[in-house]
Design a protein around this motif. Structure first.
Motif, short mmCIF file in Angstrom:
data_model
loop_
_atom_site.label_atom_id
_atom_site.label_comp_id
_atom_site.label_asym_id
_atom_site.label_seq_id
_atom_site.Cartn_x
_atom_site.Cartn_y
_atom_site.Cartn_z
N ARG A 15 -2.96 4.41 -7.46
CA ARG A 15 -4.39 4.57 -7.24
C ARG A 15 -4.59 5.85 -6.46
O ARG A 15 -3.77 6.24 -5.65
CB ARG A 15 -4.97 3.38 -6.46
CG ARG A 15 -4.88 2.06 -7.22
CD ARG A 15 -5.66 0.97 -6.53
NE ARG A 15 -5.49 -0.31 -7.20
CZ ARG A 15 -6.09 -1.43 -6.82
NH1 ARG A 15 -6.90 -1.43 -5.76
NH2 ARG A 15 -5.88 -2.55 -7.47
N LYS A 16 -5.71 6.49 -6.69
CA LYS A 16 -5.96 7.79 -6.07
C LYS A 16 -6.59 7.64 -4.69
O LYS A 16 -7.72 8.07 -4.46
CB LYS A 16 -6.85 8.65 -6.98
CG LYS A 16 -6.24 8.91 -8.35
CD LYS A 16 -4.93 9.70 -8.25
CE LYS A 16 -4.37 10.02 -9.63
NZ LYS A 16 -3.10 10.76 -9.56
N TYR A 17 -5.86 7.03 -3.77
CA TYR A 17 -6.36 6.89 -2.41
C TYR A 17 -6.03 8.14 -1.60
O TYR A 17 -4.93 8.68 -1.70
CB TYR A 17 -5.71 5.70 -1.71
CG TYR A 17 -6.13 4.34 -2.23
CD1 TYR A 17 -7.43 4.09 -2.63
CD2 TYR A 17 -5.20 3.31 -2.29
CE1 TYR A 17 -7.81 2.85 -3.10
CE2 TYR A 17 -5.56 2.04 -2.75
CZ TYR A 17 -6.87 1.82 -3.15
OH TYR A 17 -7.23 0.58 -3.61
N THR A 18 -6.99 8.58 -0.80
CA THR A 18 -6.67 9.61 0.17
C THR A 18 -5.88 8.95 1.29
O THR A 18 -5.81 7.71 1.38
CB THR A 18 -7.96 10.24 0.75
OG1 THR A 18 -8.67 9.22 1.49
CG2 THR A 18 -8.83 10.80 -0.35
N THR A 19 -5.31 9.75 2.17
CA THR A 19 -4.57 9.19 3.30
C THR A 19 -5.46 8.30 4.15
O THR A 19 -5.07 7.20 4.54
CB THR A 19 -4.00 10.33 4.17
OG1 THR A 19 -3.08 11.10 3.40
CG2 THR A 19 -3.28 9.78 5.40
N MET A 61 0.83 -1.20 0.00
CA MET A 61 0.00 0.00 0.00
C MET A 61 0.87 1.26 0.00
O MET A 61 0.54 2.24 -0.68
CB MET A 61 -0.92 0.00 1.22
CG MET A 61 -1.88 1.19 1.27
SD MET A 61 -3.00 1.26 -0.17
CE MET A 61 -4.17 -0.05 0.29
N MET A 62 1.97 1.23 0.74
CA MET A 62 2.86 2.38 0.76
C MET A 62 3.43 2.65 -0.64
O MET A 62 3.49 3.79 -1.10
CB MET A 62 4.01 2.15 1.74
CG MET A 62 5.00 3.30 1.86
SD MET A 62 4.25 4.84 2.46
CE MET A 62 3.97 4.42 4.19
N ASN A 63 3.81 1.60 -1.34
CA ASN A 63 4.33 1.74 -2.69
C ASN A 63 3.25 2.28 -3.63
O ASN A 63 3.51 3.12 -4.49
CB ASN A 63 4.84 0.39 -3.19
CG ASN A 63 5.57 0.50 -4.51
OD1 ASN A 63 6.55 1.23 -4.64
ND2 ASN A 63 5.10 -0.22 -5.51
N THR A 64 2.02 1.79 -3.46
CA THR A 64 0.90 2.24 -4.28
C THR A 64 0.63 3.73 -4.07
O THR A 64 0.42 4.48 -5.03
CB THR A 64 -0.38 1.44 -3.92
OG1 THR A 64 -0.17 0.06 -4.24
CG2 THR A 64 -1.58 1.96 -4.69
#
Length: 236
Positions: free
Chosen positions: A195-199, A186-189
């Protein structure tokens, strides 16, 4: 010069350079840290800096460590939320995720970047200089913080869950390694913007995957004892 005086001199020089590095990180970000820039800000030459740090990756590692104090300060508070070892361990993951995804570049430098040497030795050196960062922490938490390898840290803490009958010893390494890979993935993503994830989305998804990985190996008769709400569901 005696060994004691040399150690004092070393600690003093470290502080000069790390104070300068901290200022650069706060103003420009860790990607803008260079040996030359830090040395000039500290009032010394680059060659002097290399007398105390092997290369830029080491200087960045030590400087980044200064930005993890919020995590180490809050970790005992999160651990207190759990009623058993598995719950405490999951809450420690929540604490880590909240701090790491809020400062991904900082935590990537510490836990993901190639340092060219043994991270445990670097961490030990850091805490020799910054002993105050460990004052007030319970001994068990000190051990977790000092053990740099993520999977080892996880295994070190969750071992008590075996005595509590929550998991089997054979599953400890699986849990430790799997959850580490989840966080790194997830950190690499997030860092590569795949992917456009918010924090907050990154935190929630990571905790969900961590929880699901762990709950599968928890003793079926004791699964109801694991009440960790942050990992119970995920929004699609």
């Amino acid at each position: 010069m005696s060994s004691g005086r040399k150690e004092i001199q070393r600690a003093r020089m470290w502080r000069y350079f790390l104070d300068a590095a901290t200022e650069v990180i706060e103003k420009e970000g860790i990607n803008h840290v260079t040996i030359r820039k830090i040395a000039e800000k500290a009032g010394y030459t680059s060659s002097t800096a290399y007398n105390y740090f092997r290369d830029l990756s080491h200087l960045k590692f030590f400087a980044a460590m200064r930005f993890t104090k919020g995590y180490t300060d809050e970790l005992p508070v999160y651990l207190e939320k759990g009623k058993n070892t598995v719950e405490k361990w999951l809450y420690s993951w929540e604490c880590f995720c909240r701090h790491s995804f809020e400062q991904p570049k900082i935590y990537s430098v510490i836990f993901m970047d190639n340092l060219g040497s043994v991270p445990e030795e670097l961490l030990d050196d850091y805490y020799k200089i910054y002993r105050d960062d460990l004052i007030g922490l319970p001994e068990q938490i000190k051990l977790i913080i000092m053990e740099h390898s993520f999977s080892k840290r996880s295994a070190l803490y969750i071992e008590n869950a075996v005595d509590e009958g929550l998991i089997e010893k054979k599953d400890i390494d699986f849990i430790a390694d799997t959850t580490l890979m989840i966080w790194k993935g997830m950190m690499n993503t997030v860092m590569n913007q795949r992917r456009k994830y918010t924090t907050e989305e990154a935190i929630k998804r990571t905790l969900y995957y961590v929880y699901e990985s762990v709950i599968r190996v928890v003793n079926p008769d004791k699964r109801e004892e694991i009440e960790f709400l942050p990992g119970r569901k995920i929004e699609d």
